[in-house]
Write an enzyme that holds these catalytic residues in place. Structure first.
Site, short mmCIF file in Angstrom:
data_model
loop_
_atom_site.label_atom_id
_atom_site.label_comp_id
_atom_site.label_asym_id
_atom_site.label_seq_id
_atom_site.Cartn_x
_atom_site.Cartn_y
_atom_site.Cartn_z
N GLU A 1 38.09 48.16 37.20
CA GLU A 1 37.99 49.56 37.59
C GLU A 1 38.34 50.49 36.45
OE1 GLU A 1 40.69 50.44 40.72
OE2 GLU A 1 40.22 48.60 41.78
N CYS B 1 40.86 56.27 32.07
CA CYS B 1 41.89 55.26 32.24
C CYS B 1 41.20 53.90 32.22
CB CYS B 1 42.59 55.53 33.57
SG CYS B 1 43.78 54.28 34.03
N CYS C 1 46.37 40.88 37.01
CA CYS C 1 47.60 41.09 36.23
C CYS C 1 48.60 40.05 36.69
CB CYS C 1 48.14 42.49 36.52
SG CYS C 1 49.59 42.94 35.55
N CYS D 1 54.39 43.49 39.84
CA CYS D 1 55.15 44.66 40.31
C CYS D 1 54.89 44.87 41.81
CB CYS D 1 54.74 45.91 39.52
SG CYS D 1 55.07 45.76 37.76
N CYS E 1 52.26 47.59 43.19
CA CYS E 1 50.94 47.68 42.55
C CYS E 1 49.94 46.72 43.17
CB CYS E 1 51.12 47.37 41.06
SG CYS E 1 49.58 47.44 40.13
N CYS F 1 45.90 51.80 41.15
CA CYS F 1 45.46 50.60 40.43
C CYS F 1 45.02 49.49 41.36
CB CYS F 1 46.65 50.03 39.64
SG CYS F 1 47.07 51.00 38.26
#
Ligand code: SAH
Length: 346
Positions: free
Chosen positions: A89, A102, A109, A113, A116, A335
């Site tokens: 994205e 961005c 990932c 976290c 997220c 995100c």
């Protein structure tokens, strides 16, 4: 998977063309057109047999935009498809000085976290340098910009993924983005956001690039930080602050601390005071972000009053504070949300 043709730096392209007995001006032509948004196969001024030789080795269909969502506030969100079918994205924000894009640095990932959505399924793979650059190139083309007239004016590595967990490709991306033979971005117009991988922060400080550094802090002490950002268990906040200080000394770039306010977790007045003493004396700015709620976890955003009180404490201690305008809430702006929804539906 083939190497993206966009991953070649200008020097590497010259070298490759030399191997193929081609003159240097071919590198100028090809590099320029690639960064202008053309694919190699579309370049009518390049001999067919040369194209074929390059396409045996390199991937030409690096990245395409397959979906655009437009928010009422002008923010646009892209869903990109990579050559191997993976999706990433990007968010395009329209400011009065231009467009900020961005970009993502990884598919998924592995930092985990808690707040997220990008890390919910872990890391799929690192992006190649050319796939990071490709996001900029296709977004610029989408805005009808070119190499000569850039429409995307600023780049933030703040999309999915942890850029310092894909260090070599990200550094190569800086080479591509700042190349005077391509889009020629100034290092001042590029920012990188990290969850704080200390050794690579030091490496970046020593790299010679003077990129703006944003640190996802999100906590004022180790206990809270370990809770919301498991990766932080490898480093203490004290080590992080030392790394930030070093980064500033080396680059002279003011550090931006990102701080997501999460109800009942990190946004009391006490937390604000703790944060203030932590960063005292550092040339920095604190960017407060209200949590973009993600349905896969039960974290909640804090009230407007809490947010205001938090900011006031920091200001009273002489700290520069900005509150991030919450853009694109109606288009899965946080995100990893759009990609997840798309994957879950298809
Ligand atoms: N891995 C890098 C870059 C990706 S995250 C980093 O950690 O900085 C980019 C920014 O978006 C970070 O500040 C991150 O904390 C923030 N973010 C992630 N999920 C969010 C959410 N649900 N609401 C608000 N901000 C979020």
């Amino acid at each position: 998977m083939k190497e993206s043709i966009l991953s070649l730096t200008f020097d590497e392209l010259i070298e490759k063309l030399r191997e193929l007995d081609q003159p240097k001006y071919r590198a100028d032509q090809i590099y320029y057109e690639l960064h202008n948004g053309k694919k190699l196969e579309e370049m009518s001024n390049i001999p067919k047999d040369l194209k074929e030789k390059l396409l045996e080795v390199y991937e030409d269909n690096v990245i395409e935009i397959i979906k655009v969502q437009k928010s009422k506030d002008g923010t646009q969100k892209f869903l990109y498809k990579l050559a191997d079918g993976n999706l990433i994205e990007g968010v395009l924000m329209n400011y009065n000085f231009g467009y900020t894009l961005c970009v993502s640095s990884q598919v998924g990932c592995r930092m985990g976290c808690k707040f997220c959505a990008s890390g919910l399924d872990g890391l799929v793979r690192n992006l190649q340098a050319g796939e990071i650059m490709g996001q900029v190139i296709v977004a610029n083309k989408y805005l009808e910009g070119s190499v000569k007239e850039r429409k995307v004016t600023n780049i933030v590595l703040m999309g999915s993924g942890e850029p310092l967990d894909n260090y070599d490709n990200v550094l190569k991306f800086f080479n591509l983005a700042t190349s005077k033979y391509g889009l020629y971005y100034s290092e001042r117009n590029i920012s990188i956001s990290t969850c704080g991988l200390v050794p690579n922060m030091i490496k970046l400080a020593d790299s010679g690039y003077k990129i703006n550094l944003c640190l996802s802090l999100h906590a004022s002490n180790d206990q809270v930080r370990h809770e919301v950002m498991p990766v932080s268990k490898g480093f203490t906040i004290k080590q992080l602050m030392e790394a930030c200080k070093y980064y500033f000394e080396k680059t002279n770039r003011r550090i931006l601390f990102e701080y997501i306010l999460i109800d009942n977790v990190n946004c009391s007045v006490k937390h604000a005071q703790e944060l203030a003493s932590l960063i005292k004396g550092l040339n920095c700015i604190v960017n407060l972000i209200n949590l973009n709620e993600v349905k896969e976890n039960n974290l909640k955003r804090c009230s407007h009053d809490t947010q205001k009180a938090f900011a006031e404490v920091l200001k009273s201690k002489g700290i520069n504070v900005t509150t991030r305008r919450s853009l694109g809430n109606d288009i899965d702006g946080a995100c990893g949300q759009l990609r997840r929804r798309y994957i879950n539906k298809n």
